[in-house]
Write a protein that holds these residues in place. Structure first.
Motif, PDB file in Angstrom:
ATOM      1  N   ILE A  90      -2.094   0.873  -9.797  1.00 37.89           N
ATOM      2  CA  ILE A  90      -2.406  -0.558  -9.832  1.00 37.89           C
ATOM      3  C   ILE A  90      -1.133  -1.374 -10.035  1.00 37.89           C
ATOM      4  CG2 ILE A  90      -3.571  -2.342 -11.205  1.00 37.89           C
ATOM      5  CD1 ILE A  90      -5.963  -0.501 -11.296  1.00 37.89           C
ATOM      6  N   ALA A  91      -0.295  -0.935 -10.972  1.00 38.84           N
ATOM      7  CA  ALA A  91       0.949  -1.680 -11.216  1.00 38.84           C
ATOM      8  C   ALA A  91       1.787  -1.748  -9.938  1.00 38.84           C
ATOM      9  CB  ALA A  91       1.743  -1.019 -12.340  1.00 38.84           C
ATOM     10  N   SER A  92       1.833  -0.634  -9.183  1.00 41.37           N
ATOM     11  CA  SER A  92       2.703  -0.633  -8.016  1.00 41.37           C
ATOM     12  C   SER A  92       2.127  -1.457  -6.876  1.00 41.37           C
ATOM     13  CB  SER A  92       3.001   0.800  -7.566  1.00 41.37           C
ATOM     14  OG  SER A  92       1.804   1.517  -7.415  1.00 41.37           O
ATOM     15  N   ILE A  93       0.801  -1.510  -6.791  1.00 38.46           N
ATOM     16  CA  ILE A  93       0.243  -2.299  -5.690  1.00 38.46           C
ATOM     17  C   ILE A  93       0.525  -3.792  -5.896  1.00 38.46           C
ATOM     18  CG2 ILE A  93      -2.173  -2.830  -6.344  1.00 38.46           C
ATOM     19  CD1 ILE A  93      -2.873  -1.565  -3.543  1.00 38.46           C
ATOM     20  N   PHE A  94       0.705  -4.192  -7.150  1.00 40.68           N
ATOM     21  CA  PHE A  94       0.984  -5.601  -7.446  1.00 40.68           C
ATOM     22  C   PHE A  94       2.480  -5.928  -7.513  1.00 40.68           C
ATOM     23  CE2 PHE A  94      -3.343  -5.536  -9.522  1.00 40.68           C
ATOM     24  CZ  PHE A  94      -3.917  -6.422  -8.635  1.00 40.68           C
ATOM     25  N   HIS A  95       3.355  -4.968  -7.229  1.00 40.71           N
ATOM     26  CA  HIS A  95       4.767  -5.203  -7.536  1.00 40.71           C
ATOM     27  C   HIS A  95       5.349  -6.443  -6.836  1.00 40.71           C
ATOM     28  CE1 HIS A  95       5.639  -3.181  -3.702  1.00 40.71           C
ATOM     29  NE2 HIS A  95       6.868  -3.652  -3.794  1.00 40.71           N
ATOM     30  N   THR A 117       0.837  -1.200   0.000  1.00 42.15           N
ATOM     31  CA  THR A 117       0.000   0.000   0.000  1.00 42.15           C
ATOM     32  C   THR A 117       0.874   1.254   0.000  1.00 42.15           C
ATOM     33  OG1 THR A 117      -1.577  -1.251   1.301  1.00 42.15           O
ATOM     34  CG2 THR A 117      -1.915   1.126   1.191  1.00 42.15           C
ATOM     35  N   ASN A 118       1.891   1.262   0.855  1.00 42.79           N
ATOM     36  CA  ASN A 118       2.790   2.421   0.909  1.00 42.79           C
ATOM     37  C   ASN A 118       3.456   2.666  -0.441  1.00 42.79           C
ATOM     38  OD1 ASN A 118       2.215   2.564   3.589  1.00 42.79           O
ATOM     39  ND2 ASN A 118       4.180   1.794   4.309  1.00 42.79           N
ATOM     40  N   VAL A 119       3.927   1.584  -1.061  1.00 37.70           N
ATOM     41  CA  VAL A 119       4.614   1.733  -2.343  1.00 37.70           C
ATOM     42  C   VAL A 119       3.649   2.306  -3.378  1.00 37.70           C
ATOM     43  CG1 VAL A 119       5.638   0.429  -4.258  1.00 37.70           C
ATOM     44  CG2 VAL A 119       6.392   0.012  -1.923  1.00 37.70           C
ATOM     45  N   SER A 120       2.416   1.856  -3.325  1.00 37.30           N
ATOM     46  CA  SER A 120       1.440   2.359  -4.280  1.00 37.30           C
ATOM     47  C   SER A 120       1.157   3.854  -4.034  1.00 37.30           C
ATOM     48  CB  SER A 120       0.162   1.524  -4.171  1.00 37.30           C
ATOM     49  OG  SER A 120      -0.748   1.940  -5.119  1.00 37.30           O
ATOM     50  N   ILE A 121       0.976   4.221  -2.773  1.00 37.97           N
ATOM     51  CA  ILE A 121       0.693   5.626  -2.450  1.00 37.97           C
ATOM     52  C   ILE A 121       1.876   6.517  -2.843  1.00 37.97           C
ATOM     53  CG2 ILE A 121       0.422   7.258  -0.518  1.00 37.97           C
ATOM     54  CD1 ILE A 121      -1.281   5.079   0.855  1.00 37.97           C
TER      55      ILE A 121
END
Ligand SMILES: [Fe+2]
Ligand SMILES: [Fe+2]
Length: 466
Positions: free
Chosen positions: A249-254, A224-228
């Motif tokens: 979306i891409a970052s939440i799945f990294h 979540t942090n990475v996505s934010i």
């Protein structure tokens, strides 16, 4: 903070508060002699008495938006957040701040308490009404709440809700992928959209949420942090809404490939050996597989798969996985790899007994990783989180200690600070000062002289930043 409680008590403590919330709600809808209420009362009383047997006293206190149990902050987890939030609201309505229990209690004591609690709403001075009514019950003492509420608290509440909503959504995704179930990408888009809106309106508060690293279940918070952080960075780089959604979306799945990594390795408290590292290094490839399995191929899938594959590669291809004739990293991957490293390095993870402070992490990344990271993206990143990122503990020339609370975009070295210790070293209730403020002679009132390690002072960021 005093951490004298053991983990069993912590679980019990969370349960007591949760049970109190349930019990209050039941008592509100039913008569106090209803069987559901009686059984909730008994359950609550036996839980409390159990803990009294172990700890002698219970101090249940509200500080800011948190419950403290014998000085231990009760952590929010997605399962409990609704009950904890509603209980805090109920306490605040009647101005109740602390419940002190010194001896074993009886169901009758609790019945009296609940009866008064529910009626006190009608009184003009709800707390006095409650306290007077309880004066005969020696085992339970009550204290009035200390109010610090203002507009910013409300804004923080909204941001907090959105943050936890994103975390619980990610947790759901993780479990679905694990069980080979379909993912609802419409909901993913909605969650990311609400994050984007908050970034536009309350960027600093949301970044503050990502600075608190001692949550349980760090894996979920990390994604979540990475996505934010990625979306916030993308916005700084002037991406349009559609791109921000794709990036979010891409970052939440990294790290979705980590579902294949055994938990013993993922949560190993000591350093990993070579064979364990080899397994960890497979998560980018596993991530691609998981994403391609999720749905039919489209732009979203492709972006996500690329980021999952490339986020540990480094721009100079010194990372993993190693490939023949590597191409330049995708922009999204370059963004995610910076925020991913930053979040992981500052994290308070099981195997990292000594997480780095945000400002040290930034310096470390700048000095040691400059050839691995995209310099331009990194520059945007520093601009966004400031030279002193939110949560940094600083010493001021006034000899006060403070936490960076909000950045000042015009003067990165003059953020807004929450003072937590006065010039004589006394801990004080945090109040905000602006380092850009000057006196009549055009001199700055306060200036940062150095940064300090919050670990040395046992400072709990969450207490101040929420
Ligand atoms: Fe990763
Ligand atoms: Fe990661």
């Amino acid at each position: 903070m005093a951490y004298s409680v053991n983990s069993e008590t912590i679980n019990n403590a969370t349960e007591v508060i949760n049970q109190l919330a349930i019990f209050l709600r039941t008592a509100k809808v039913h008569n106090i002699n209803n069987t559901a209420v009686i059984s909730a009362t008994d359950k609550f009383v036996s839980l409390v008495n159990n803990i009294i047997g172990l700890e002698n006293t219970i101090v249940l206190e509200i500080r800011g938006e948190y419950f403290y149990f014998n000085d231990y902050r009760i952590r929010y987890s997605p399962e409990y957040i609704l009950n904890l939030d509603s209980l805090i609201r109920e306490f605040k309505k009647v101005e109740l701040g602390t419940i002190l229990i010194k001896n074993k209690i009886s169901p009758e004591d609790i019945k009296v308490f609940i009866g008064l609690f529910l009626k006190s709403h009608l009184s003009e001075n709800p707390f006095d009404y409650l306290k007077d009514g309880m004066s005969d019950i020696a085992s339970i003492q009550l204290k009035k709440i200390q109010t610090i509420s203002d507009e910013t608290l409300d804004k923080r509440k909204i941001v907090k809700r959105i943050y936890f909503n994103a975390v619980s959504f990610y947790k759901e995704i993780f479990n679905k992928v694990r069980n080979d179930e379909k993912i609802n990408l419409k909901r993913a888009k909605r969650v990311i959209t609400s994050v984007i809106n908050q970034i536009i309106e309350q960027e600093q508060i949301l970044l503050g949420m990502t600075a608190i690293k001692d949550y349980d279940e760090y894996t979920y918070h990390h994604s979540t942090n990475v996505s934010i952080l990625s979306v916030a960075l993308g916005r700084r780089m002037d991406m349009n809404h559609k791109m921000l959604i794709d990036l979010g979306i891409a970052s939440i799945f990294h790290d979705i490939g980590k579902i294949e990594v055994p938990n013993e390795i993922l949560n190993k408290p000591s350093n990993l050996n070579d064979s364990e590292w080899r397994i960890i290094k497979k998560h980018p490839k596993w991530g691609v597989n998981a994403i391609l399995k999720m749905r039919s191929i489209d732009d979203l899938t492709i972006n996500s798969a690329i980021v999952a594959f490339e986020h540990h590669m480094n721009i100079n291809h010194t990372g993993y996985p190693q490939v023949e004739n590597p191409a330049a990293l995708d922009l999204f991957s370059r963004i995610v790899s910076i925020v991913d490293q930053y979040d992981a390095m500052t994290a308070n993870r099981i195997y990292r007994s000594n997480p780095m402070s945000p400002d040290t992490t930034l310096r470390e990344l700048q000095e040691k990783s400059w050839e691995k990271l995209d310099p331009l993206v990194f520059k945007f990143f520093v601009n966004m989180i400031g030279i002193y990122p939110i949560g940094t503990l600083v010493m001021l020339n006034s000899k006060e200690l403070g936490l960076v609370f909000e950045n000042n975009q015009d003067f990165l070295h003059r953020p807004r600070i929450m003072i937590i210790s006065d010039n004589k070293g006394n801990w004080i209730k945090g109040h905000l000062v602006d380092l850009a403020d000057k006196n009549g002679n055009d001199e700055y009132l306060r200036t940062i002289i150095k940064t300090m390690n919050p670990k040395h002072y046992n400072i709990n960021l969450a207490e101040y930043l929420l």
